[in-house]
Design a protein around this motif. Structure first.
Motif, PDB file in Angstrom:
ATOM      1  N   ASP A  46     -45.924 -41.292   4.842  1.00 55.33           N
ATOM      2  CA  ASP A  46     -44.862 -41.198   5.849  1.00 55.33           C
ATOM      3  C   ASP A  46     -43.509 -41.640   5.290  1.00 55.33           C
ATOM      4  O   ASP A  46     -42.455 -41.167   5.746  1.00 55.33           O
ATOM      5  N   LEU A  47     -43.528 -42.545   4.297  1.00 58.23           N
ATOM      6  CA  LEU A  47     -42.274 -43.018   3.717  1.00 58.23           C
ATOM      7  C   LEU A  47     -41.461 -41.892   3.097  1.00 58.23           C
ATOM      8  O   LEU A  47     -40.239 -41.979   2.994  1.00 58.23           O
ATOM      9  N   SER A  48     -42.142 -40.837   2.665  1.00 60.84           N
ATOM     10  CA  SER A  48     -41.464 -39.734   1.965  1.00 60.84           C
ATOM     11  C   SER A  48     -41.110 -38.565   2.870  1.00 60.84           C
ATOM     12  O   SER A  48     -40.610 -37.550   2.390  1.00 60.84           O
ATOM     13  N   MET A  49     -41.351 -38.689   4.159  1.00 64.39           N
ATOM     14  CA  MET A  49     -41.126 -37.549   5.052  1.00 64.39           C
ATOM     15  C   MET A  49     -39.663 -37.100   5.088  1.00 64.39           C
ATOM     16  O   MET A  49     -39.362 -35.927   5.328  1.00 64.39           O
ATOM     17  N   GLY A  50     -38.747 -38.025   4.820  1.00 67.84           N
ATOM     18  CA  GLY A  50     -37.335 -37.642   4.766  1.00 67.84           C
ATOM     19  C   GLY A  50     -37.047 -36.598   3.716  1.00 67.84           C
ATOM     20  O   GLY A  50     -36.071 -35.837   3.821  1.00 67.84           O
ATOM     21  N   MET A  51     -37.897 -36.544   2.693  1.00 70.18           N
ATOM     22  CA  MET A  51     -37.739 -35.533   1.645  1.00 70.18           C
ATOM     23  C   MET A  51     -37.865 -34.118   2.207  1.00 70.18           C
ATOM     24  O   MET A  51     -37.267 -33.170   1.687  1.00 70.18           O
ATOM     25  N   MET A  52     -38.631 -33.974   3.286  1.00 70.34           N
ATOM     26  CA  MET A  52     -38.838 -32.653   3.871  1.00 70.34           C
ATOM     27  C   MET A  52     -37.562 -32.120   4.530  1.00 70.34           C
ATOM     28  O   MET A  52     -37.444 -30.914   4.790  1.00 70.34           O
ATOM     29  N   LYS A 310     -36.852 -47.213  -6.991  1.00 64.90           N
ATOM     30  CA  LYS A 310     -37.251 -48.626  -6.887  1.00 64.90           C
ATOM     31  C   LYS A 310     -37.254 -49.104  -5.438  1.00 64.90           C
ATOM     32  O   LYS A 310     -38.167 -49.823  -5.014  1.00 64.90           O
ATOM     33  N   ALA A 311     -36.240 -48.701  -4.677  1.00 64.36           N
ATOM     34  CA  ALA A 311     -36.181 -49.099  -3.271  1.00 64.36           C
ATOM     35  C   ALA A 311     -37.359 -48.516  -2.503  1.00 64.36           C
ATOM     36  O   ALA A 311     -37.958 -49.185  -1.644  1.00 64.36           O
ATOM     37  N   HIS A 312     -37.693 -47.278  -2.817  1.00 63.34           N
ATOM     38  CA  HIS A 312     -38.836 -46.614  -2.182  1.00 63.34           C
ATOM     39  C   HIS A 312     -40.138 -47.335  -2.523  1.00 63.34           C
ATOM     40  O   HIS A 312     -40.990 -47.550  -1.655  1.00 63.34           O
ATOM     41  N   MET A 313     -40.292 -47.744  -3.787  1.00 68.14           N
ATOM     42  CA  MET A 313     -41.526 -48.388  -4.219  1.00 68.14           C
ATOM     43  C   MET A 313     -41.680 -49.794  -3.650  1.00 68.14           C
ATOM     44  O   MET A 313     -42.804 -50.278  -3.484  1.00 68.14           O
ATOM     45  N   ARG A 314     -40.570 -50.448  -3.325  1.00 69.46           N
ATOM     46  CA  ARG A 314     -40.677 -51.742  -2.654  1.00 69.46           C
ATOM     47  C   ARG A 314     -41.264 -51.566  -1.255  1.00 69.46           C
ATOM     48  O   ARG A 314     -42.048 -52.394  -0.787  1.00 69.46           O
ATOM     49  N   LYS A 315     -40.915 -50.477  -0.593  1.00 70.51           N
ATOM     50  CA  LYS A 315     -41.502 -50.180   0.719  1.00 70.51           C
ATOM     51  C   LYS A 315     -42.991 -49.878   0.587  1.00 70.51           C
ATOM     52  O   LYS A 315     -43.797 -50.287   1.424  1.00 70.51           O
ATOM     53  N   ALA A 317     -44.927 -51.082  -1.724  1.00 72.81           N
ATOM     54  CA  ALA A 317     -45.588 -52.359  -2.017  1.00 72.81           C
ATOM     55  C   ALA A 317     -45.815 -53.176  -0.754  1.00 72.81           C
ATOM     56  O   ALA A 317     -46.856 -53.832  -0.599  1.00 72.81           O
ATOM     57  N   ASP A 318     -44.865 -53.128   0.160  1.00 73.23           N
ATOM     58  CA  ASP A 318     -45.008 -53.880   1.417  1.00 73.23           C
ATOM     59  C   ASP A 318     -46.215 -53.393   2.220  1.00 73.23           C
ATOM     60  O   ASP A 318     -46.822 -54.166   2.974  1.00 73.23           O
ATOM     61  N   ILE A 319     -46.561 -52.119   2.052  1.00 75.30           N
ATOM     62  CA  ILE A 319     -47.703 -51.553   2.769  1.00 75.30           C
ATOM     63  C   ILE A 319     -49.027 -51.913   2.108  1.00 75.30           C
ATOM     64  O   ILE A 319     -49.990 -52.293   2.774  1.00 75.30           O
ATOM     65  N   ILE A 320     -49.087 -51.819   0.777  1.00 74.59           N
ATOM     66  CA  ILE A 320     -50.392 -51.980   0.113  1.00 74.59           C
ATOM     67  C   ILE A 320     -50.663 -53.395  -0.387  1.00 74.59           C
ATOM     68  O   ILE A 320     -51.819 -53.752  -0.613  1.00 74.59           O
ATOM     69  N   ARG A 321     -49.610 -54.221  -0.526  1.00 71.50           N
ATOM     70  CA  ARG A 321     -49.827 -55.595  -0.998  1.00 71.50           C
ATOM     71  C   ARG A 321     -50.808 -56.362  -0.107  1.00 71.50           C
ATOM     72  O   ARG A 321     -51.742 -57.013  -0.619  1.00 71.50           O
ATOM     73  N   PRO A 322     -50.661 -56.298   1.229  1.00 71.27           N
ATOM     74  CA  PRO A 322     -51.629 -57.014   2.077  1.00 71.27           C
ATOM     75  C   PRO A 322     -53.061 -56.526   1.889  1.00 71.27           C
ATOM     76  O   PRO A 322     -54.009 -57.304   2.091  1.00 71.27           O
ATOM     77  N   LYS A 323     -53.223 -55.285   1.498  1.00 69.78           N
ATOM     78  CA  LYS A 323     -54.568 -54.753   1.293  1.00 69.78           C
ATOM     79  C   LYS A 323     -55.200 -55.346   0.033  1.00 69.78           C
ATOM     80  O   LYS A 323     -56.380 -55.731   0.038  1.00 69.78           O
TER      81      LYS A 323
END
Length: 433
Positions: A46-52, A310-315, A317-323
């Motif tokens: 979903d983070l990349s949907m703006g690309m569409m 890098k900004a995208h990858m920080r987002k 990381a926020d999703i998968i780090r807790p996992k």
């Protein structure tokens, strides 16, 4: 609780009986969870949907140099995309070819080209009596699948937290001309999450292979996939190091946006020397007129530059780090101190590597599946699916929702304990005989 290896037979039997009861409760839940592959979850996609929305029917689809991305041409990728991928890969855009959506496809093509036509004028591998390949283990099953498909003999090389056993690598490539390559995932490796040390990278760059057409397949799949801002692994850039060492042609370096944007429709790239590029393009011009330039332009317009990635990858990381932390915390709580398993705690990438007692991995994976959790098959992280210790299991935390992952991680630990207890009881029974 004391370590399983220190328990009496009676204590182990009591533990096993209790675990069986707990396991049956999980079976009654009728779970259906899949942790078999390192797939991004929906929230990551979903983070990349703006690309569409970056390009539409009214967009200017021409590059800065006037190239119309809707039309044929530009064999090696549009310049703006080479600049973007070069920044991400730490390479000069002049040394890059931008391909389609899959770096695995590029790796397959690279092996296939060497197999059928050879590398830079050397004998095609298909005409040689035997071709061998070094495979750091545990490693990436899809890498091994490529070399196995071509009938290339795979030689396991042990991994450590600093990278492959370089004493072994140096000795083998120097002595055996039939060794033509080595698979490498140098940063946040699959599955252990290890990153090669500076010394390991420098030793790679200074290899003295007997084969002139020996190539390091440097799959930097997780180069920007950090889990933490404050402790990230750093990697020496291999092409520059090879240039300094007098081995400019020894490396093919691969990367993609598959786990950055959309795995099914990202972009892949290869970075290598001018000599290798010339060799590759000579074949590539017969294969395609050019890859999807509209998609390349879409990525450039969306990210703009490395800071955008890098900004995208920080987002991400926020999703998968807790996992990752959920799995690691569950393992520590449930298995810590029991002496029946070890696991890695990576700073990035997509996997956690778990090692059970020898002889237990297949049974653990089977037990988990019977209770509704599908894991990567035991043995998958070794060539030919043959883990000699039957101990390594790849854990892929990214795809399941966090609540499901908590259940799956707990069930996994129950399976580990149950199989380990049974295994030790069987060893005791064998000794008594």
């Amino acid at each position: 609780m004391k370590a399983y290896t220190e328990m009496t037979k009676e204590e182990l039997q009591t533990e096993f009986d209790q675990l069986q009861a707990e396991y049956r409760k999980f079976q009654a839940m009728q779970l259906s969870l899949n942790m078999a592959r390192g797939k991004p979850c929906k929230e990551q996609l979903d983070l990349s949907m703006g690309m569409m929305d970056i390009l539409n029917s009214s967009s200017d689809l021409c590059c800065e140099d006037g190239t119309d991305c809707r039309n044929y041409g530009v064999l090696d990728g549009i310049w703006e995309c080479k600049v973007l991928m070069g920044a991400m890969m730490e390479n000069d855009p002049e040394n890059i070819i931008v391909y389609g959506n899959s770096s695995l496809n590029v790796m397959y093509d690279t092996v296939a080209r060497a197999w059928s036509h050879g590398i830079m004028g050397n004998t095609p591998w298909c005409k040689l009596p035997e071709v061998k390949w070094l495979c750091p283990v545990p490693g990436y099953d899809r890498h091994f699948g490529i070399t196995e498909y071509f009938g290339i003999k795979m030689i396991p090389v042990p991994m450590s937290p600093t990278g492959p056993d370089m004493d072994m690598v140096e000795k083998l490539v120097a002595e055996d001309e039939s060794i033509k390559g080595i698979w490498c995932v140098p940063k946040y490796s699959n599955p252990q999450g290890y990153s090669y040390s500076d010394e390991t990278v420098r030793r790679f760059a200074r290899l003295k292979p007997a084969a002139k057409d020996f190539r390091i397949f440097w799959d930097n799949a997780y180069g920007v996939h950090h889990l933490y801002d404050d402790h990230q692994d750093n990697l020496i850039e291999i092409l520059a190091e090879c240039q300094r060492a007098g081995n400019p042609d020894m490396v093919y370096k691969f990367a993609s946006t598959s786990k950055i944007t959309f795995p099914g429709s990202g972009i892949a790239a290869l970075a290598t020397s001018a000599n290798n590029l010339k060799d590759i393009k000579e074949q590539l011009k017969h294969q395609t007129i050019g890859h999807d330039k509209v998609n390349q332009l879409r990525h450039v317009r969306y990210f703009k530059n490395l800071d955008g990635i890098k900004a995208h990858m920080r987002k991400q990381a926020d999703i998968i780090r807790p996992k990752f932390e959920c799995v690691e915390d569950t393992f520590e709580t449930e298995l810590g101190g029991l002496g029946i398993g070890t696991w890695t705690k990576p700073n990035g990438g997509y996997f956690i590597s778990f090692d059970s007692l020898p002889g237990c991995a297949r049974e653990i994976v089977d037990k988990a599946k019977k209770a509704g959790v599908t894991l990567t098959g035991a043995g998958a992280t070794w060539p030919y699916h043959r883990d000699p210790q039957d101990s390594n299991i790849r854990i892929a935390p990214t795809y399941p929702p966090l609540d499901d992952l908590k259940i799956a991680a707990k069930l996994f630990t129950v399976c580990v304990k149950m199989v380990s207890a049974e295994h030790l009881l069987q060893l005791d029974a064998t000794k008594e005989k």
